[in-house]
Scaffold this motif. Structure first.
Motif, PDB file in Angstrom:
ATOM      1  N   ILE A  43       0.847  -1.203   0.000  1.00 47.73           N
ATOM      2  CA  ILE A  43       0.000   0.000   0.000  1.00 47.73           C
ATOM      3  C   ILE A  43       0.878   1.246   0.000  1.00 47.73           C
ATOM      4  N   ARG A  44       1.914   1.252   0.811  1.00 44.59           N
ATOM      5  CA  ARG A  44       2.835   2.401   0.876  1.00 44.59           C
ATOM      6  C   ARG A  44       3.432   2.682  -0.508  1.00 44.59           C
ATOM      7  N   GLU A  45       3.883   1.639  -1.186  1.00 44.44           N
ATOM      8  CA  GLU A  45       4.496   1.808  -2.505  1.00 44.44           C
ATOM      9  C   GLU A  45       3.477   2.303  -3.529  1.00 44.44           C
ATOM     10  N   ILE A  46       2.251   1.826  -3.413  1.00 49.19           N
ATOM     11  CA  ILE A  46       1.189   2.283  -4.326  1.00 49.19           C
ATOM     12  C   ILE A  46       0.943   3.776  -4.123  1.00 49.19           C
ATOM     13  N   VAL A  47       0.881   4.210  -2.871  1.00 46.70           N
ATOM     14  CA  VAL A  47       0.653   5.637  -2.588  1.00 46.70           C
ATOM     15  C   VAL A  47       1.770   6.473  -3.207  1.00 46.70           C
ATOM     16  N   HIS A  48       3.002   6.079  -2.984  1.00 49.21           N
ATOM     17  CA  HIS A  48       4.119   6.833  -3.569  1.00 49.21           C
ATOM     18  C   HIS A  48       4.035   6.839  -5.093  1.00 49.21           C
ATOM     19  N   HIS A  49       3.671   5.705  -5.679  1.00 46.46           N
ATOM     20  CA  HIS A  49       3.563   5.615  -7.136  1.00 46.46           C
ATOM     21  C   HIS A  49       2.487   6.565  -7.670  1.00 46.46           C
ATOM     22  N   TRP A  82      11.510   3.791 -10.290  1.00 49.94           N
ATOM     23  CA  TRP A  82      11.261   4.882  -9.352  1.00 49.94           C
ATOM     24  C   TRP A  82      11.024   4.344  -7.947  1.00 49.94           C
ATOM     25  N   SER A  83      10.294   3.245  -7.833  1.00 52.42           N
ATOM     26  CA  SER A  83      10.040   2.657  -6.521  1.00 52.42           C
ATOM     27  C   SER A  83      11.349   2.318  -5.817  1.00 52.42           C
ATOM     28  N   ALA A  84      12.260   1.712  -6.548  1.00 53.27           N
ATOM     29  CA  ALA A  84      13.545   1.331  -5.956  1.00 53.27           C
ATOM     30  C   ALA A  84      14.415   2.549  -5.668  1.00 53.27           C
ATOM     31  N   LYS A  85      14.583   3.408  -6.659  1.00 49.42           N
ATOM     32  CA  LYS A  85      15.501   4.548  -6.519  1.00 49.42           C
ATOM     33  C   LYS A  85      14.990   5.608  -5.545  1.00 49.42           C
ATOM     34  N   MET A  86      13.667   5.731  -5.452  1.00 48.70           N
ATOM     35  CA  MET A  86      13.086   6.721  -4.546  1.00 48.70           C
ATOM     36  C   MET A  86      12.716   6.105  -3.194  1.00 48.70           C
ATOM     37  N   SER A  87      13.113   4.849  -2.993  1.00 44.86           N
ATOM     38  CA  SER A  87      12.954   4.164  -1.711  1.00 44.86           C
ATOM     39  C   SER A  87      11.528   4.215  -1.179  1.00 44.86           C
ATOM     40  N   TYR A  88      10.575   3.898  -2.053  1.00 53.48           N
ATOM     41  CA  TYR A  88       9.163   3.918  -1.652  1.00 53.48           C
ATOM     42  C   TYR A  88       8.905   3.116  -0.382  1.00 53.48           C
ATOM     43  N   SER A  89       9.527   1.954  -0.277  1.00 50.79           N
ATOM     44  CA  SER A  89       9.210   1.050   0.831  1.00 50.79           C
ATOM     45  C   SER A  89       9.697   1.555   2.184  1.00 50.79           C
ATOM     46  N   ASN A  90      10.563   2.558   2.182  1.00 53.68           N
ATOM     47  CA  ASN A  90      11.136   3.048   3.433  1.00 53.68           C
ATOM     48  C   ASN A  90      10.709   4.453   3.809  1.00 53.68           C
ATOM     49  N   ARG A  91       9.833   5.045   3.028  1.00 55.09           N
ATOM     50  CA  ARG A  91       9.491   6.448   3.267  1.00 55.09           C
ATOM     51  C   ARG A  91       8.068   6.610   3.778  1.00 55.09           C
ATOM     52  N   SER A  92       7.889   7.638   4.561  1.00 54.83           N
ATOM     53  CA  SER A  92       6.559   8.034   5.009  1.00 54.83           C
ATOM     54  C   SER A  92       5.751   8.518   3.806  1.00 54.83           C
TER      55      SER A  92
END
Length: 158
Positions: A43-49, A82-92
């Motif tokens: 869900i976090r990664e989807i929001v960032h995307h 973008w998910s990997a480089k922008m660290s989606y999984s680790n960001r608020s």
């Protein structure tokens, strides 16, 4: 003067941040890290995307509004990169949620105040699109991913 149909489109476009906020309401930080299945985005990664894509759409929409009929050159956008480089999984997601609201409010404001805004044209390497077409695309994109969030919630009883 904007037609009723045009105003409905602008309203639907502007509602996406609220719809996204409702989709994630009540989720804990660990809930945001749930995915529909192995190998799928959380869900976090989807929001960032959603918001990263919307930042691209934001610039495209502004370009069409400011320079109607001119050619816009798209940059490649690979969501996985973008998910990997922008660290989606680790960001608020807090900052992105604020940004999403502001971008959608701003484009909605422009579309509601600039003459013939929804009919302005963006030319790109694959053809032409009106701002109206672009907003419909943006609405579909966010809605598609918001539904994925609800699906994840159902799967995990969140």
């Amino acid at each position: 003067m904007i037609s009723a149909v045009g105003q409905e489109l602008i309203n639907a476009y502007q509602r996406a941040p609220l719809e996204l906020a409702q989709a994630i309401a009540g989720l804990s930080d660990s809930d945001l890290d749930q995915a529909r299945a192995d190998g799928e985005w959380t869900i976090r990664e989807i929001v960032h995307h959603i918001i990263d894509c919307d930042m691209n759409y934001f610039q495209i929409n502004r370009y069409a509004l400011a320079n109607t009929g001119a050619t816009y050159l798209f940059n490649d956008f690979n969501g996985d990169v973008w998910s990997a480089k922008m660290s989606y999984s680790n960001r608020s997601i807090d900052m992105e949620m604020k940004l999403f609201t502001m971008m959608r409010d701003y484009i909605s404001y422009l579309c509601g105040t600039l003459p013939d805004a929804l009919d302005r044209v963006l030319v790109h390497e694959h053809g032409k699109a009106t701002v109206s077409d672009a907003l419909k695309h943006d609405i579909r994109h966010a809605s598609h991913h918001i539904e994925q969030i609800y699906e994840t919630r159902r799967i995990h009883n969140l």
